[in-house]
Design a protein around this motif. Structure first.
Motif, PDB file in Angstrom:
ATOM      1  N   ASP A 214     -60.973 -18.892 -54.660  1.00  0.00           N
ATOM      2  CA  ASP A 214     -60.691 -19.554 -53.385  1.00  0.00           C
ATOM      3  C   ASP A 214     -59.385 -19.048 -52.777  1.00  0.00           C
ATOM      4  O   ASP A 214     -59.279 -18.857 -51.559  1.00  0.00           O
ATOM      5  N   ALA A 215     -58.373 -18.830 -53.615  1.00  0.00           N
ATOM      6  CA  ALA A 215     -57.079 -18.376 -53.110  1.00  0.00           C
ATOM      7  C   ALA A 215     -57.185 -16.976 -52.503  1.00  0.00           C
ATOM      8  O   ALA A 215     -56.663 -16.720 -51.411  1.00  0.00           O
ATOM      9  N   VAL A 216     -57.862 -16.057 -53.202  1.00  0.00           N
ATOM     10  CA  VAL A 216     -58.019 -14.700 -52.672  1.00  0.00           C
ATOM     11  C   VAL A 216     -58.924 -14.713 -51.447  1.00  0.00           C
ATOM     12  O   VAL A 216     -58.704 -13.969 -50.483  1.00  0.00           O
ATOM     13  N   LEU A 217     -59.942 -15.574 -51.476  1.00  0.00           N
ATOM     14  CA  LEU A 217     -60.849 -15.706 -50.331  1.00  0.00           C
ATOM     15  C   LEU A 217     -60.086 -16.146 -49.084  1.00  0.00           C
ATOM     16  O   LEU A 217     -60.258 -15.572 -48.000  1.00  0.00           O
ATOM     17  N   LEU A 218     -59.231 -17.156 -49.210  1.00  0.00           N
ATOM     18  CA  LEU A 218     -58.483 -17.653 -48.061  1.00  0.00           C
ATOM     19  C   LEU A 218     -57.584 -16.580 -47.475  1.00  0.00           C
ATOM     20  O   LEU A 218     -57.367 -16.521 -46.261  1.00  0.00           O
ATOM     21  N   LEU A 510     -64.556  -8.264 -53.915  1.00  0.00           N
ATOM     22  CA  LEU A 510     -63.191  -8.422 -54.408  1.00  0.00           C
ATOM     23  C   LEU A 510     -63.198  -9.289 -55.653  1.00  0.00           C
ATOM     24  O   LEU A 510     -63.839 -10.349 -55.692  1.00  0.00           O
ATOM     25  N   ALA A 511     -62.474  -8.840 -56.676  1.00  0.00           N
ATOM     26  CA  ALA A 511     -62.321  -9.636 -57.889  1.00  0.00           C
ATOM     27  C   ALA A 511     -61.339 -10.771 -57.633  1.00  0.00           C
ATOM     28  O   ALA A 511     -60.610 -10.780 -56.632  1.00  0.00           O
ATOM     29  N   GLU A 512     -61.301 -11.741 -58.544  1.00  0.00           N
ATOM     30  CA  GLU A 512     -60.384 -12.869 -58.372  1.00  0.00           C
ATOM     31  C   GLU A 512     -58.923 -12.427 -58.401  1.00  0.00           C
ATOM     32  O   GLU A 512     -58.045 -13.171 -57.961  1.00  0.00           O
ATOM     33  N   THR A 513     -58.669 -11.217 -58.888  1.00  0.00           N
ATOM     34  CA  THR A 513     -57.311 -10.661 -58.881  1.00  0.00           C
ATOM     35  C   THR A 513     -56.972 -10.023 -57.545  1.00  0.00           C
ATOM     36  O   THR A 513     -55.825  -9.633 -57.316  1.00  0.00           O
ATOM     37  N   GLY A 514     -57.958  -9.867 -56.663  1.00  0.00           N
ATOM     38  CA  GLY A 514     -57.777  -9.156 -55.402  1.00  0.00           C
ATOM     39  C   GLY A 514     -58.195  -7.705 -55.469  1.00  0.00           C
ATOM     40  O   GLY A 514     -58.241  -7.017 -54.443  1.00  0.00           O
TER      41      GLY A 514
END
Length: 526
Positions: A214-218, A510-514
């Motif tokens: 969610d954080a990388v998505l935002l 995109l991975a959760e790491t960005g």
């Protein structure tokens, strides 16, 4: 087992032969009047909410619309803070937005304030309350839940306008200076096509990985987000049966987790197999109807709330309910009687003949094409819908269900129409359609029968031995050549939409790491 609380589980062998509607009727029948009174008392005690004379029995646990004046006695409204805000587009994203949220108890006179600045929230709109009541299951192994969802439909908004809003009730005014930190914003779709980004994934649930995604998505600043089903996993079985695994309180955790994004980004969901919850009629989708206010332009918004469409800029988006055509998990197989598929044919035709729409994106849960060792491919989707996708030259299909990232080459008539290596461009009018499985949003991960192959770690394979679900629920083995990118870790999809003389979709995983693990482009021939 506590004899004062009835056991509402359905034996697995029996449930596997029952539709969602039959399971709901079974649960209601098992819930005797004597048991209802006892379980109702336990429900009220756990939730702290008096049902009152004449209140609907929890046995009939379809969502109940409560009057705006509904009140929980004994709790000051100033101590009851709203949470779980989530936005949804209406059928016209330029002028319509739906704002939804949750409160832990019934409140008095819930409402929404809205304006074009945080200091001008003069417009006040009463909210609709949808109440879900879930009884104690299996001797208290699963706790009772009383859930109150509130909704406001906003129409006649200005295109491309940013609005500020706050949600409240008697005792909690979002315009009060003490509560200004609870305000949210949203922006309607523009009147004319502009460049924008949208994101997508499926199979999220509640986890640290879900939060990271969610954080990388935002950070992508998406105009909207597509959730391809298996939203929160309140029903962890996923088999379309009801037993001792359902916990309605998972939704409270999910909506609180998602609020950081969904309070400002329309969160457009559809139904997966874990979203069929037998306790709530109709078709196990009563909970979906209570928690979300999705566009109502599909063939049957009540019985299939996850079927709808909308247009943002130059992109037409279609959401489908794949439970209706699933050979693998047949609890809701055929519930539309073919109406969903007929509507899909009409709607794709309308979108394709609209001169203002350059691209059509379709999303739903069960994979049309995937090679994982878990669910692999859904033959019901291939039989019912893939021919329509090709008939109307859909540009991109997004699925979940398999908890990985996988992307195909361009597929036409079940075969590779054109190889699409990482970084390449494809033309759906000539090459066929690319199918993306983006089911690694936060739930536990699945595995592939062959090694991963992704950006910076390419390990192309000429073929993969896998299977698809055939009619009747059998596994049919097959060897396929279309599995181009495979990534076994948490990730999501980001799509940059470019307008102009040569419109294109720039698709990235995109991975959760960005970290970027895949990218390609879609551009239609002219």
């Amino acid at each position: 087992m506590d004899l004062d609380v009835p056991d509402f589980g359905i034996p697995q062998k029996l449930a596997s032969r029952m539709s969602m509607a039959e399971q709901h009727d079974y649960l209601r029948t098992r819930f005797t009047r004597r048991g209802a009174l006892r379980a109702g008392a336990v429900t009220a005690a756990v939730a702290g909410v008096g049902l009152g004379a004449g209140a609907a029995s929890p046995a009939y646990a379809a969502p109940a619309a409560l009057p705006a004046s509904s009140e929980r006695r004994g709790v000051d409204g100033s101590l009851t803070a709203p949470f779980g805000r989530h936005l949804q587009y209406g059928a016209d994203p330029k002028t319509q937005m739906r704002v939804s949220w949750q409160v832990p108890f019934a409140v008095r006179k819930p409402y929404l304030r809205i304006g074009t600045s945080p200091w001008a929230l003069s417009r006040k709109i009463d909210a609709e309350v949808r109440h879900l009541s879930t009884p104690v299951f299996n001797g208290g192994k699963i706790a009772a839940a009383e859930q109150f969802y509130l909704h406001v439909g906003l129409d006649r908004l200005r295109p491309g306008q940013t609005y500020y809003y706050g949600v409240g009730h008697d005792g909690f005014d979002p315009a009060d200076h003490r509560n200004l930190g609870t305000l949210g914003t949203f922006t309607t779709a523009p009147a004319r096509a502009e460049n924008f980004t949208f994101t997508a994934f499926g199979d999220q649930g509640v986890s640290y990985h879900a939060l990271a995604n969610d954080a990388v998505l935002l950070a992508q600043n998406p105009a909207f987000h597509l959730h391809a089903g298996d939203i929160c996993y309140a029903d962890s079985s996923g088999s379309g049966t009801s037993g001792d695994t359902y916990d309605a309180r998972a939704w409270d955790q999910f909506l609180a987790q998602t609020e950081s994004v969904a309070k400002s980004v329309p969160w457009m969901v559809t139904t997966g197999n874990h979203d069929m919850e037998a306790w709530y009629s109709p078709q196990g989708y009563g909970g979906q109807n209570a928690r979300w206010s999705l566009p109502d332009n599909g063939p049957d918004p009540v019985n299939q709330p996850g079927v709808y469409s909308f247009v943002h800029g130059n992109v037409g988006v279609v959401a489908l309910d794949a439970n209706d055509v699933s050979y693998e998990i047949p609890a809701n197989f055929g519930i539309s009687g073919g109406r969903q598929t007929a509507w899909l044919d009409r709607r794709l035709g309308e979108l394709r003949h609209n001169r203002d729409i350059d691209f059509i994106v379709v999303f739903f849960h069960h994979c049309a094409f995937s090679t994982t060792s878990a669910h692999a491919s859904e033959g019901g989707v291939r039989d019912a819908w893939v021919p329509l996708f090709e008939k109307h030259t859909v540009d991109l299909v997004i699925n979940g269900h398999n908890h990985v990232y996988e992307r195909t080459d361009a597929i036409k008539a079940g075969r590779v129409g054109r190889k699409v290596p990482i970084g390449e461009r494809t033309d759906p009018t000539r090459d066929g359609i690319v199918y993306v499985t983006a089911g690694a949003a936060g739930r536990s991960l699945y595995a592939f029968p062959v090694p991963d192959s992704y950006e910076g770690h390419v390990a192309d394979r000429d073929s993969v031995d896998t299977f698809h679900w055939a009619k009747g629920g059998a596994k049919a083995t097959e060897t396929v050549e279309w599995s181009r990118v495979r990534y076994t870790n948490y990730s999501f999809l980001a799509v940059e939409v470019e307008t102009g003389s040569r419109p294109r979709l720039k698709v990235s995983a995109l991975a959760e790491t960005g970290q970027r693990v895949d990218h390609f482009e879609i551009q239609r021939g002219r």
